[in-house]
Design a protein around this motif. Structure first.
Motif, short mmCIF file in Angstrom:
data_model
loop_
_atom_site.label_atom_id
_atom_site.label_comp_id
_atom_site.label_asym_id
_atom_site.label_seq_id
_atom_site.Cartn_x
_atom_site.Cartn_y
_atom_site.Cartn_z
N LEU A 30 54.53 -4.53 -2.14
CA LEU A 30 55.82 -4.96 -2.67
C LEU A 30 55.81 -4.95 -4.19
O LEU A 30 56.74 -4.46 -4.84
CB LEU A 30 56.16 -6.36 -2.16
CG LEU A 30 56.54 -6.51 -0.69
CD1 LEU A 30 56.69 -7.99 -0.34
CD2 LEU A 30 57.82 -5.75 -0.37
N TYR A 56 59.19 -5.00 -6.15
CA TYR A 56 59.68 -6.22 -5.52
C TYR A 56 58.62 -7.31 -5.74
O TYR A 56 57.51 -7.24 -5.20
CB TYR A 56 59.91 -6.02 -4.02
CG TYR A 56 61.10 -5.14 -3.72
CD1 TYR A 56 62.41 -5.59 -3.92
CD2 TYR A 56 60.93 -3.85 -3.23
CE1 TYR A 56 63.50 -4.79 -3.64
CE2 TYR A 56 62.03 -3.03 -2.93
CZ TYR A 56 63.30 -3.52 -3.15
OH TYR A 56 64.39 -2.72 -2.88
N CYS A 81 61.74 -12.26 -3.06
CA CYS A 81 61.31 -11.41 -4.16
C CYS A 81 62.43 -11.16 -5.17
O CYS A 81 63.62 -11.20 -4.82
CB CYS A 81 60.87 -10.03 -3.64
SG CYS A 81 59.58 -10.06 -2.38
N ASP A 88 64.06 -8.12 -7.27
CA ASP A 88 64.12 -6.67 -7.34
C ASP A 88 64.13 -6.31 -8.82
O ASP A 88 65.16 -6.38 -9.48
CB ASP A 88 65.38 -6.15 -6.64
CG ASP A 88 65.44 -4.64 -6.63
OD1 ASP A 88 64.61 -4.00 -7.31
OD2 ASP A 88 66.33 -4.09 -5.95
N VAL A 103 66.00 -10.99 -3.24
CA VAL A 103 66.06 -10.50 -1.86
C VAL A 103 64.92 -11.13 -1.07
O VAL A 103 64.03 -11.77 -1.64
CB VAL A 103 65.94 -8.96 -1.81
CG1 VAL A 103 67.05 -8.29 -2.63
CG2 VAL A 103 64.57 -8.49 -2.30
N PHE A 133 62.19 -10.30 2.52
CA PHE A 133 61.69 -9.36 3.52
C PHE A 133 61.11 -10.12 4.70
O PHE A 133 60.38 -11.09 4.52
CB PHE A 133 60.60 -8.47 2.93
CG PHE A 133 61.07 -7.52 1.87
CD1 PHE A 133 61.54 -6.26 2.21
CD2 PHE A 133 61.03 -7.88 0.54
CE1 PHE A 133 61.98 -5.38 1.23
CE2 PHE A 133 61.47 -7.02 -0.45
CZ PHE A 133 61.95 -5.76 -0.10
N GLU A 191 63.90 -0.65 0.22
CA GLU A 191 65.29 -0.88 -0.15
C GLU A 191 66.16 -1.09 1.08
O GLU A 191 67.10 -1.89 1.07
CB GLU A 191 65.82 0.31 -0.97
CG GLU A 191 65.28 0.35 -2.38
CD GLU A 191 65.75 1.59 -3.13
OE1 GLU A 191 66.32 2.50 -2.50
OE2 GLU A 191 65.52 1.65 -4.36
N ALA A 234 65.28 -4.70 2.43
CA ALA A 234 65.53 -5.84 1.54
C ALA A 234 66.83 -6.53 1.92
O ALA A 234 67.89 -5.90 1.97
CB ALA A 234 65.56 -5.37 0.10
#
Length: 219
Positions: free
Chosen positions: A143, A148, A162, A164, A177, A179, A196, A199
């Motif tokens: 990541l 990220y 995270c 971006d 975002v 995950f 992407e 996310a």
């Protein structure tokens, strides 16, 4: 380069925000935690303990002013983020408000509550204040290299929250975002393009994330 005046303003904001967060009917629960019993465990260090350890080895704890420096934070960023070959990670810097969070107070049990989910910020104990963030980055190298940058955990550690770093805003902050751990495990070595797709957007910035949680701190 950190603007010292902005950093001090952000630290005052963080301290005020933390005071409001713990001014809650749930204060006794939030400010209790397992005591540190072994050198390497994650319990409350002795200087943060506020009273006697009970028979179940839990203890009330208190916030203390942090001694974490900007240089220590920058060192951590250089070690884990800038070591990646990806252009996103090599140009990344922490949002100033998060730097303020890491360097304002030693604090535990910060759970941001929203409608339908919670986000847990890293504990910052006085003995190893940056350890949880260090561990988060160490376990999320793919990541980080894709830009990220994990900085918190979603809903009982369902996955990393995270920034971006490809989407900075005018305040040197980033879109937030998260995950799902299960998807990351299934994919193995996902590309930036795949990430992407996975996310899941949460907020426009870390500041918005804190501000939108503030009404929940008293519930």
């Amino acid at each position: 380069m950190i603007n010292k005046e902005v950093l001090e303003q952000d630290r005052l904001f963080i301290k005020s925000w933390l005071d409001a967060y713990f001014d809650s009917p749930h204060r006794d629960i939030l400010m209790s935690h397992p005591a540190k019993m072994e050198e390497e465990d994650y319990g409350v260090p002795s200087d943060m303990q506020d009273g006697e350890v009970d028979e179940e080895e839990w203890v009330r704890w208190k916030m203390l002013d942090s001694k974490v420096t900007v240089d220590q934070i920058n060192e951590l960023v250089a070690s884990y983020v800038k070591s990646g070959s990806d252009t996103h990670s090599s140009s990344f810097s922490l949002p100033p408000l998060y730097t303020a969070y890491l360097s304002s107070r030693y604090v535990l049990n910060v759970y941001l509550r929203y409608e339908g989910f919670t986000i847990e910020l890293p504990n910052l104990p006085s003995d190893y204040p940056l350890r949880e963030l260090r561990n988060l980055w160490s376990s999320s190298e793919l990541l980080v290299k894709a830009g990220y940058i994990p900085f918190a955990s979603y809903e009982d550690h369902a996955g990393p929250v995270c920034w971006d770093s490809s989407k900075p805003n005018d305040d040197n902050d980033y879109a937030v975002v998260w995950f799902d751990h299960d998807i990351l495990t299934e994919e193995g070595q996902p590309s930036r393009e795949q990430l992407e797709h996975y996310a899941q957007p949460l907020f426009h910035s870390f500041r918005e994330m804190l501000m939108r949680s503030s009404s929940s701190t008293r519930s």
